[in-house]
Design a protein around this motif. Structure first.
Motif, PDB file in Angstrom:
ATOM      1  N   LYS A 128     -92.074  40.219  44.764  1.00 36.63           N
ATOM      2  CA  LYS A 128     -90.778  40.782  44.391  1.00 36.63           C
ATOM      3  C   LYS A 128     -90.938  42.192  43.839  1.00 36.63           C
ATOM      4  O   LYS A 128     -90.207  43.115  44.235  1.00 36.63           O
ATOM      5  CB  LYS A 128     -90.098  39.883  43.359  1.00 36.63           C
ATOM      6  CG  LYS A 128     -88.729  40.385  42.920  1.00 36.63           C
ATOM      7  CD  LYS A 128     -88.080  39.437  41.924  1.00 36.63           C
ATOM      8  CE  LYS A 128     -86.716  39.959  41.484  1.00 36.63           C
ATOM      9  NZ  LYS A 128     -86.063  39.043  40.507  1.00 36.63           N
ATOM     10  N   GLU A 134     -88.655  41.535  52.165  1.00 31.43           N
ATOM     11  CA  GLU A 134     -87.716  41.854  53.242  1.00 31.43           C
ATOM     12  C   GLU A 134     -88.410  42.241  54.548  1.00 31.43           C
ATOM     13  O   GLU A 134     -87.799  42.197  55.619  1.00 31.43           O
ATOM     14  CB  GLU A 134     -86.808  43.008  52.810  1.00 31.43           C
ATOM     15  CG  GLU A 134     -87.547  44.315  52.580  1.00 31.43           C
ATOM     16  CD  GLU A 134     -86.644  45.417  52.048  1.00 31.43           C
ATOM     17  OE1 GLU A 134     -85.955  46.048  52.865  1.00 31.43           O
ATOM     18  OE2 GLU A 134     -86.641  45.621  50.826  1.00 31.43           O
ATOM     19  N   TYR A 135     -89.681  42.597  54.472  1.00 28.31           N
ATOM     20  CA  TYR A 135     -90.388  43.061  55.660  1.00 28.31           C
ATOM     21  C   TYR A 135     -91.034  41.930  56.461  1.00 28.31           C
ATOM     22  O   TYR A 135     -91.438  42.139  57.605  1.00 28.31           O
ATOM     23  CB  TYR A 135     -91.493  44.051  55.269  1.00 28.31           C
ATOM     24  CG  TYR A 135     -90.987  45.330  54.644  1.00 28.31           C
ATOM     25  CD1 TYR A 135     -90.523  46.379  55.435  1.00 28.31           C
ATOM     26  CD2 TYR A 135     -90.986  45.495  53.259  1.00 28.31           C
ATOM     27  CE1 TYR A 135     -90.071  47.558  54.865  1.00 28.31           C
ATOM     28  CE2 TYR A 135     -90.535  46.672  52.680  1.00 28.31           C
ATOM     29  CZ  TYR A 135     -90.076  47.697  53.483  1.00 28.31           C
ATOM     30  OH  TYR A 135     -89.627  48.862  52.913  1.00 28.31           O
ATOM     31  N   ASP A 137     -91.632  38.011  58.125  1.00 25.70           N
ATOM     32  CA  ASP A 137     -90.980  36.857  58.739  1.00 25.70           C
ATOM     33  C   ASP A 137     -91.339  35.565  58.016  1.00 25.70           C
ATOM     34  O   ASP A 137     -90.515  34.653  57.923  1.00 25.70           O
ATOM     35  CB  ASP A 137     -91.389  36.759  60.216  1.00 25.70           C
ATOM     36  CG  ASP A 137     -90.978  37.990  61.006  1.00 25.70           C
ATOM     37  OD1 ASP A 137     -89.768  38.151  61.246  1.00 25.70           O
ATOM     38  OD2 ASP A 137     -91.862  38.798  61.366  1.00 25.70           O
TER      39      ASP A 137
END
Length: 223
Positions: A128, A134-135, A137
Motif C-alpha cells: 500500500k 493497482e499495477y 493482476d
C-alpha cells in the motif's frame, strides 16, 4: 526465448530496498527499548544493525539475540518486539526503475504478479505504501496458502491465476536461497536482481539470468 506473457516479482529487496523497512523498524524498537528499560537507543539500533548485516534478514533469532545482549530476554518481550517490527508504519519507496519498467510491461500487455513471504498485514502495508497494488493482476501472500518460498505452491498458484504457461513467465527475485527453486521447478524462467543484501552471493543455481536493474527485464522479453 519463448514469447513472454507474464512477469512475476518478489517484493522485498526486489521492488524496493528492504533496508528502508529494517532501518525504520529498528528505530521503533530502539525507542521502545529506551522507554521501557532505559537502554541507549543508539546502542540498540547498532546491535540490531550489526546482527542483521552479519546474518541477513533470514536469521530467525535477530530479536532474541538483541534482547539477550541486553540481558532482558523473555518470551513475552520477544512477542512485543516482533509486534513492533510487524506494525512499523514504514516510509518506503519503490526502486527508481520499478514503476517505469512496470508501465512499459503493461503497455506491452504483459500480465504482472507479486509473490511475497512474511506476515500478511506487514506485506500488505508495504504494498500500500509503495503504491503498487493497482499495477498488478495478482498478489500472492504465501502465508495465506501456508507454503512459503522456496516451495512450489505459490508459483503454481500464480501460473493458474494468470492463465499463462510457465515457460512464458519470468520470475524476478533477489534471494538465491529461497526465490528461484520453486519458480524453476514449476517451469518458469528465472531472473536474479543483483541488488540488496544477497547480491554478493556467488551462485547460479536455479537461475537463468542475472540482471543489474529492472530495465533488464524488458531486454529479456526480446532475448
Amino acid at each position: 526465448m519463448t514469447e513472454i506473457k507474464a512477469v512475476v516479482f518478489d517484493l522485498d529487496n526486489t521492488l524496493y530496498d528492504a533496508e528502508q523497512y529494517f532501518f525504520g523498524a529498528f528505530e521503533d524498537i530502539s525507542t521502545y527499548m529506551y522507554d521501557e528499560y532505559g537502554t541507549d537507543s543508539n546502542e540498540v539500533f547498532e546491535v540490531l544493525l550489526t546482527i542483521w548485516k552479519e546474518k541477513t534478514s533470514m536469521y530467525p533469532d535477530l530479536f532474541n539475540d538483541m534482547l539477550k545482549y541486553f540481558n532482558i530476554y523473555s518470551v513475552e518481550e520477544i512477542k512485543n518486539i516482533v509486534q513492533i517490527f510487524n506494525n512499523h508504519e514504514c516510509k518506503i519507496k519503490p526502486r527508481s526503475d520499478v514503476i517505469p519498467t512496470i508501465n512499459l510491461l503493461r503497455k506491452d500487455n504483459i500480465k504482472l504478479g507479486i509473490i511475497t513471504d512474511g506476515t500478511v498485514h506487514r506485506q500488505e502495508r508495504k504494498i500500500k505504501v509503495l503504491g503498487l497494488a493497482e499495477y498488478f493482476d495478482i498478489i500472492i501472500y504465501t502465508k495465506h496458502i501456508g507454503h512459503p518460498k522456496p516451495g512450489e505452491l505459490s508459483f503454481q498458484k500464480a501460473i493458474d491465476n494468470l492463465g499463462v504457461k510457465p515457460c512464458q513467465m519470468i520470475y524476478v527475485g533477489d534471494n538465491p536461497y529461497i526465490d528461484f527453486e520453486g519458480a524453476k521447478k514449476t517451469g518458469m524462467i528465472t531472473a536474479r536482481l543483483l541488488k540488496g543484501e544477497f547480491s554478493d552471493i556467488d551462485t547460479d543455481e536455479w537461475i537463468d539470468y542475472n540482471i543489474k536493474n529492472m530495465y533488464d527485464v524488458l531486454y529479456l522479453l526480446h532475448t
